[in-house]
Design an enzyme around this catalytic site. Structure first.
Site, PDB file in Angstrom:
ATOM      1  CG  HIS A   1      10.164  10.586   2.249  1.00 44.88           C
ATOM      2  ND1 HIS A   1      11.978   9.432   1.848  1.00 44.88           N
ATOM      3  CD2 HIS A   1      11.258  11.446   1.546  1.00 44.88           C
ATOM      4  CE1 HIS A   1      12.166  10.029   2.145  1.00 44.88           C
ATOM      5  NE2 HIS A   1      12.676  11.148   0.948  1.00 44.88           N
TER       6      HIS A   1
ATOM      7  CG  HIS B   1      -2.220  -5.623   2.791  1.00 45.29           C
ATOM      8  ND1 HIS B   1      -1.848  -4.584   1.536  1.00 45.29           N
ATOM      9  CD2 HIS B   1      -2.699  -7.004   1.876  1.00 45.29           C
ATOM     10  CE1 HIS B   1      -2.306  -5.301   0.507  1.00 45.29           C
ATOM     11  NE2 HIS B   1      -2.943  -6.442   0.915  1.00 45.29           N
TER      12      HIS B   1
ATOM     13  NE  ARG C   1       7.111   6.036   0.511  1.00 41.04           N
ATOM     14  CZ  ARG C   1       8.136   5.076   1.484  1.00 41.04           C
ATOM     15  NH1 ARG C   1       9.058   4.157   0.513  1.00 41.04           N
ATOM     16  NH2 ARG C   1       7.763   5.457   3.109  1.00 41.04           N
TER      17      ARG C   1
ATOM     18  CB  THR D   1      -3.063  -9.638  -5.881  1.00 38.91           C
ATOM     19  OG1 THR D   1      -3.019 -10.360  -4.840  1.00 38.91           O
ATOM     20  CG2 THR D   1      -3.792  -8.427  -6.643  1.00 38.91           C
TER      21      THR D   1
ATOM     22  CG  ASP E   1      -1.387  -1.594   1.738  1.00 43.56           C
ATOM     23  OD1 ASP E   1      -2.624  -1.822   0.570  1.00 43.56           O
ATOM     24  OD2 ASP E   1      -1.331  -2.182   2.179  1.00 43.56           O
TER      25      ASP E   1
END
Length: 180
Positions: free
Chosen positions: A34, A41, A19, A95, A14
């Site tokens: 950052h 999760h 980012r 995934t 995540d």
């Protein structure tokens, strides 16, 4: 302390997505962003907008790289980070690659004693007023495992969302105990 060696992948996926999306929004390398996602999760994860920076400048309520992010864009990015797995499953049916990369990164960090800050799932022992729950939180990671938990200054909203995330996990655990 035994908790140092018991870790999970936490919110690394995540955080990476957060980012990456912020990097795309500001048209910069995500490594220059950052920002962390904490908590579980999943659906109750918490994007720490109050902590998100580029070159030390806070993104929230500031113009960064000639752009000021709107509340609507914050909500859209938050939704995209939180729902990314659903979108991947809809497209591919599963995934697997990203979590494999995360695990490889954790193993390398441990093996090379890199002392990297990673948002791993660790046991909270009073941090943020939470106990006896494992959540994704920033930690210094090296050969000894989690060498230090990093406590961040969360906004009032983020703190409340983190407690909701912890309560959601605790309720799931309680339900498992009842079912068995």
């Amino acid at each position: 302390r035994p908790w140092q060696k018991i870790i999970g992948t936490g919110t690394m996926l995540d955080t990476s997505r957060f980012r990456s999306l912020l990097g795309g929004y500001y048209n910069i390398d995500p490594k220059s962003v950052h920002a962390f996602v904490v908590g579980e999760h999943g659906d109750s994860e918490v994007l720490l907008w109050s902590q998100a920076t580029i070159a030390g400048k806070h993104i929230l309520n500031n113009e960064v790289l000639d752009k000021k992010i709107s509340q609507q864009e914050i909500e859209e990015l938050t939704k995209n980070v939180t729902n990314a797995a659903y979108q991947i499953i809809d497209r591919k049916g599963y995934t697997s690659w990203a979590i494999g990369l995360v695990i490889a990164h954790i193993v390398t960090t441990l093996e090379k004693d890199q002392k990297s800050v990673l948002p791993l799932s660790v046991l909270l022992e009073g941090e943020y007023g939470l106990e006896n729950v494992c959540l994704g939180m920033p930690c210094v990671v090296g050969v000894a495992g989690v060498e230090q938990k990093i406590t961040l200054d969360l906004s009032t909203l983020e703190s409340a969302q983190l407690k909701e995330s912890a309560n959601k996990l605790k309720a799931l655990i309680d339900q498992l105990a009842i079912d068995n």
